[in-house]
Write an enzyme that holds these catalytic residues in place. Structure first.
Site, short mmCIF file in Angstrom:
data_model
loop_
_atom_site.label_atom_id
_atom_site.label_comp_id
_atom_site.label_asym_id
_atom_site.label_seq_id
_atom_site.Cartn_x
_atom_site.Cartn_y
_atom_site.Cartn_z
N VAL A 172 39.17 37.55 37.25
CA VAL A 172 40.09 37.37 36.38
C VAL A 172 41.60 36.37 36.70
O VAL A 172 41.87 35.83 37.88
CB VAL A 172 41.13 39.12 37.06
CG1 VAL A 172 42.86 38.94 36.67
CG2 VAL A 172 39.87 39.72 37.45
N HIS A 221 45.23 35.38 42.24
CA HIS A 221 45.43 36.56 42.84
C HIS A 221 45.00 36.28 44.44
O HIS A 221 44.16 35.41 44.00
CB HIS A 221 45.24 37.52 42.21
CG HIS A 221 43.44 38.13 41.22
ND1 HIS A 221 42.81 36.65 40.67
CD2 HIS A 221 42.54 38.03 42.60
CE1 HIS A 221 41.69 37.02 40.77
NE2 HIS A 221 41.58 37.30 41.29
N ASP A 255 42.73 47.00 45.19
CA ASP A 255 41.75 46.39 43.73
C ASP A 255 41.05 47.60 43.63
O ASP A 255 40.63 48.71 44.21
CB ASP A 255 40.71 45.68 45.47
CG ASP A 255 39.69 45.09 44.29
OD1 ASP A 255 38.93 45.84 43.32
OD2 ASP A 255 39.93 43.89 44.18
N ILE A 256 40.23 48.51 42.39
CA ILE A 256 40.29 49.31 42.26
C ILE A 256 38.68 48.95 42.03
O ILE A 256 37.81 50.48 42.01
CB ILE A 256 40.23 49.28 40.01
CG1 ILE A 256 40.07 50.88 39.96
CG2 ILE A 256 39.47 48.43 39.44
CD1 ILE A 256 40.43 50.31 38.37
N ASN A 266 39.97 33.16 44.63
CA ASN A 266 39.03 32.72 44.22
C ASN A 266 39.13 32.07 43.17
O ASN A 266 40.14 32.35 41.80
CB ASN A 266 38.22 33.85 43.61
CG ASN A 266 37.41 34.72 45.29
OD1 ASN A 266 37.01 33.61 45.63
ND2 ASN A 266 37.17 36.09 44.83
N HIS A 283 42.73 38.43 47.49
CA HIS A 283 42.76 39.28 48.22
C HIS A 283 43.31 39.42 49.92
O HIS A 283 43.10 38.39 50.95
CB HIS A 283 41.08 39.10 47.80
CG HIS A 283 40.30 39.04 46.76
ND1 HIS A 283 39.97 40.05 45.92
CD2 HIS A 283 40.62 38.10 45.96
CE1 HIS A 283 39.59 39.78 44.52
NE2 HIS A 283 39.89 38.87 44.96
P1 AMP Z 1 38.40 37.87 41.28
O1 AMP Z 1 36.88 37.46 41.86
O2 AMP Z 1 38.77 37.15 42.33
O3 AMP Z 1 38.78 37.31 40.03
O4 AMP Z 1 38.48 39.05 41.72
C1 AMP Z 1 39.17 40.25 40.45
C2 AMP Z 1 39.73 41.51 41.20
O5 AMP Z 1 40.40 42.35 40.53
C3 AMP Z 1 37.90 41.88 41.38
O6 AMP Z 1 37.90 42.32 43.13
C4 AMP Z 1 38.27 44.16 40.35
O7 AMP Z 1 37.48 44.80 41.98
C5 AMP Z 1 39.48 43.47 40.43
N1 AMP Z 1 40.15 44.68 39.67
C6 AMP Z 1 39.86 44.18 38.24
N2 AMP Z 1 40.30 44.49 37.07
C7 AMP Z 1 41.63 45.82 38.48
C8 AMP Z 1 42.32 46.55 37.92
N3 AMP Z 1 42.65 46.51 37.00
N4 AMP Z 1 42.75 46.92 39.06
C9 AMP Z 1 42.47 46.50 40.58
N5 AMP Z 1 41.71 46.23 40.68
C10 AMP Z 1 41.39 44.89 39.45
#
Ligand code: AMP
Length: 139
Positions: A97, A101, A31-32, A88, A103
């Site tokens: 996103v 996915h 996670d970035i 989520n 976490h």
């Molecule tokens: P969610 O809130 O469950 O949709 O989580 C989205 C996650 O994606 C967040 O923890 C972000 O930090 C992570 N994220 C967004 N863009 C990227 C990316 N390009 N590479 C890795 N993680 C990302």
């Protein structure tokens, strides 16, 4: 055709990512903007919708298998004391996103990540909720 999400682009190697694990059905990468050291996301490689509600279980099964395989190893690698597995689903649940996915968030003693607050719900209210949910699950 809906716009591709950042994770779909990662899957196609159109966007860089720090991949830590990959098999036939799942991809795991860092996670970035992590909530903890070693925060990893796991995504399905198959056909998906936006989240668990519109994605087939055959696409998600490899994700759960990968989580089971890699989470204990990640925790050992970063010397964490435990971990949360979180998905989520929907904006209200914190999804930002909109492709599925999971976490893996390593946890460290005293890391300050507070648990969710509990709500007031009487025994009767909980029983009434169970009636509604049981009925929905029979449909
Ligand atoms: P969610 O809130 O469950 O949709 O989580 C989205 C996650 O994606 C967040 O923890 C972000 O930090 C992570 N994220 C967004 N863009 C990227 C990316 N390009 N590479 C890795 N993680 C990302």
């Amino acid at each position: 055709m809906p716009t591709e999400t950042i994770f779909q682009k990662i899957l196609k190697h159109e966007v860089p990512s720090e991949v830590v694990y990959e098999d036939d059905g799942a991809l795991a990468f860092m996670d970035i903007v992590p909530n903890a050291r070693g925060h990893v996301l796991v995504i399905p490689k198959g056909e998906t919708g936006e989240n668990l509600t519109d994605t087939d279980e055959t696409a998600m099964a490899p994700v759960w298998r990968a989580v089971h395989h890699i989470a204990p190893r990640i925790i050992e690698a970063v010397e964490a004391a435990g971990f949360n597995v979180i998905m989520n689903n929907g904006h209200a649940a914190g999804q930002r996103v909109f492709s599925p996915h999971v976490h893996i968030v390593p946890r460290f003693d005293g890391d300050g990540l507070e648990p969710w607050p509990k709500i007031e719900r009487s025994v009767e209210e909980i029983a009434a909720d169970a009636v509604i949910i049981r009925a929905a699950l029979k449909e």
